[in-house]
Design a protein around this motif. Structure first.
Motif, PDB file in Angstrom:
ATOM      1  N   SER A  10       0.835  -1.207   0.000  1.00 53.19           N
ATOM      2  CA  SER A  10       0.000   0.000   0.000  1.00 53.19           C
ATOM      3  C   SER A  10       0.864   1.248   0.000  1.00 53.19           C
ATOM      4  CB  SER A  10      -0.921   0.020   1.225  1.00 53.19           C
ATOM      5  OG  SER A  10      -1.841  -1.016   1.176  1.00 53.19           O
ATOM      6  N   TYR A  11       1.936   1.223   0.775  1.00 51.79           N
ATOM      7  CA  TYR A  11       2.875   2.340   0.788  1.00 51.79           C
ATOM      8  C   TYR A  11       3.501   2.549  -0.594  1.00 51.79           C
ATOM      9  CZ  TYR A  11       7.300   4.762   1.468  1.00 51.79           C
ATOM     10  OH  TYR A  11       8.362   5.622   1.334  1.00 51.79           O
ATOM     11  N   LEU A  12       3.896   1.450  -1.244  1.00 58.43           N
ATOM     12  CA  LEU A  12       4.500   1.566  -2.578  1.00 58.43           C
ATOM     13  C   LEU A  12       3.499   2.113  -3.597  1.00 58.43           C
ATOM     14  CD1 LEU A  12       6.620  -1.713  -2.763  1.00 58.43           C
ATOM     15  CD2 LEU A  12       7.398   0.628  -2.284  1.00 58.43           C
ATOM     16  N   VAL A  13       2.239   1.709  -3.484  1.00 55.68           N
ATOM     17  CA  VAL A  13       1.205   2.251  -4.373  1.00 55.68           C
ATOM     18  C   VAL A  13       1.041   3.750  -4.127  1.00 55.68           C
ATOM     19  CG1 VAL A  13      -1.281   2.220  -4.849  1.00 55.68           C
ATOM     20  CG2 VAL A  13      -0.022   0.074  -4.688  1.00 55.68           C
ATOM     21  N   GLY A  14       1.069   4.153  -2.863  1.00 59.18           N
ATOM     22  CA  GLY A  14       0.972   5.581  -2.536  1.00 59.18           C
ATOM     23  C   GLY A  14       2.142   6.382  -3.061  1.00 59.18           C
ATOM     24  N   VAL A  15       3.330   5.816  -2.961  1.00 59.26           N
ATOM     25  CA  VAL A  15       4.524   6.481  -3.496  1.00 59.26           C
ATOM     26  C   VAL A  15       4.384   6.653  -5.005  1.00 59.26           C
ATOM     27  CG1 VAL A  15       6.985   6.103  -3.975  1.00 59.26           C
ATOM     28  CG2 VAL A  15       6.104   5.795  -1.666  1.00 59.26           C
ATOM     29  N   ILE A  33      -2.614   7.376   1.287  1.00 57.87           N
ATOM     30  CA  ILE A  33      -3.151   7.429  -0.078  1.00 57.87           C
ATOM     31  C   ILE A  33      -3.109   6.042  -0.706  1.00 57.87           C
ATOM     32  CG2 ILE A  33      -2.728   8.332  -2.411  1.00 57.87           C
ATOM     33  CD1 ILE A  33      -4.006  10.384  -0.582  1.00 57.87           C
ATOM     34  N   GLY A  34      -2.008   5.341  -0.529  1.00 66.56           N
ATOM     35  CA  GLY A  34      -1.880   3.980  -1.056  1.00 66.56           C
ATOM     36  C   GLY A  34      -2.890   3.033  -0.438  1.00 66.56           C
ATOM     37  N   SER A  81      -9.990   0.725  -2.132  1.00 67.41           N
ATOM     38  CA  SER A  81     -11.009   0.930  -3.157  1.00 67.41           C
ATOM     39  C   SER A  81     -10.911  -0.118  -4.256  1.00 67.41           C
ATOM     40  CB  SER A  81     -10.876   2.330  -3.763  1.00 67.41           C
ATOM     41  OG  SER A  81     -11.013   3.306  -2.766  1.00 67.41           O
ATOM     42  N   PHE A  82      -9.695  -0.400  -4.683  1.00 67.18           N
ATOM     43  CA  PHE A  82      -9.485  -1.404  -5.723  1.00 67.18           C
ATOM     44  C   PHE A  82      -9.953  -2.780  -5.258  1.00 67.18           C
ATOM     45  CE2 PHE A  82      -6.724  -4.388  -8.075  1.00 67.18           C
ATOM     46  CZ  PHE A  82      -7.119  -4.060  -9.368  1.00 67.18           C
TER      47      PHE A  82
END
Length: 168
Positions: A97-102, A134-135, A141-142
Motif C-alpha cells: 500500500s505504501y508503494l502504491v501511494g509512493v 493514499i496507497g 477501493s481497488f
C-alpha cells in the motif's frame, strides 16, 4: 455452490450477536437481511470487508459492521473479511500500500526502520504517512471493487452451472 461454500466458513449469527464489541449496534443486529446470504448481500459484504481490511486503523471489524448495517449486506461475511489483514499478512500488504501511494504521489521511497516508540511514529507520519494513507485508500477501493464484481461473477457462474446441470 457459492452460497454453500461461503456458509461453511461463516460463524453462527447467534454467537456474533452476543459479542460485546457489537452491542453498540443494539437492535440493528436483529435485521434479518444482515444474516441472509444471497448474491446481493455477499457481493456487498465482500466490498465492505475488503475495503476495511486495507484501511490501517484499529477496530476494523467494528467499522466493517458499522458499514454493513446501513448497506444491509451480510454482516458476518463483511466482518470476517477484515481478517485478510492479520498479524502475518499486515506487513507485506501495508508495505505494498505504501508503494502504491509512493507511485500515485510521484515520490521516491523513504528508507525507514521500525522502532516501537512514539517518536518514530510521529516522525513516520510526516515522512511516509501521506504516501501510506493514499496507497491504503487506493488499494482498499481497488479491493472493494474487485471483490464486488468478482463475487457477482462467481455467484452468477455458479448459478448458471447448477442450472445447466439440472437441465441435463
Amino acid at each position: 455452490m457459492a452460497k454453500k461454500t461461503i456458509q461453511r466458513f461463516l460463524p453462527d449469527h447467534n454467537k456474533i450477536k452476543q459479542q460485546k464489541s457489537l452491542k453498540i449496534f443494539g437492535r440493528w443486529l436483529h435485521d434479518a437481511n444482515l444474516w441472509h446470504l444471497n448474491r446481493r448481500s455477499a457481493r456487498g459484504a465482500f466490498s465492505v470487508g475488503l475495503f476495511f481490511a486495507f484501511i490501517p486503523v484499529p477496530f476494523q471489524m467494528i467499522l466493517a459492521a458499522a458499514f454493513a448495517i446501513p448497506f444491509r449486506v451480510n454482516l458476518p461475511l463483511s466482518v470476517a473479511l477484515v481478517w485478510l489483514t492479520n498479524p502475518l499478512t499486515m506487513p507485506p500488504i501495508f508495505y505494498c500500500s505504501y508503494l502504491v501511494g509512493v507511485l500515485a504521489l510521484g515520490q521516491e521511497t523513504q528508507p525507514f526502520h521500525f522502532e516501537a516508540s512514539w517518536e518514530w511514529l510521529v516522525q513516520s507520519i510526516t515522512t511516509i504517512g501521506p504516501a501510506f494513507m493514499i496507497g491504503s485508500l487506493i488499494c482498499a477501493s481497488f479491493a472493494a471493487i474487485i471483490g464486488y464484481f468478482g463475487v457477482d461473477y462467481l455467484w452468477r457462474r455458479s448459478v448458471n452451472k447448477a442450472w445447466h446441470a439440472r437441465n441435463k
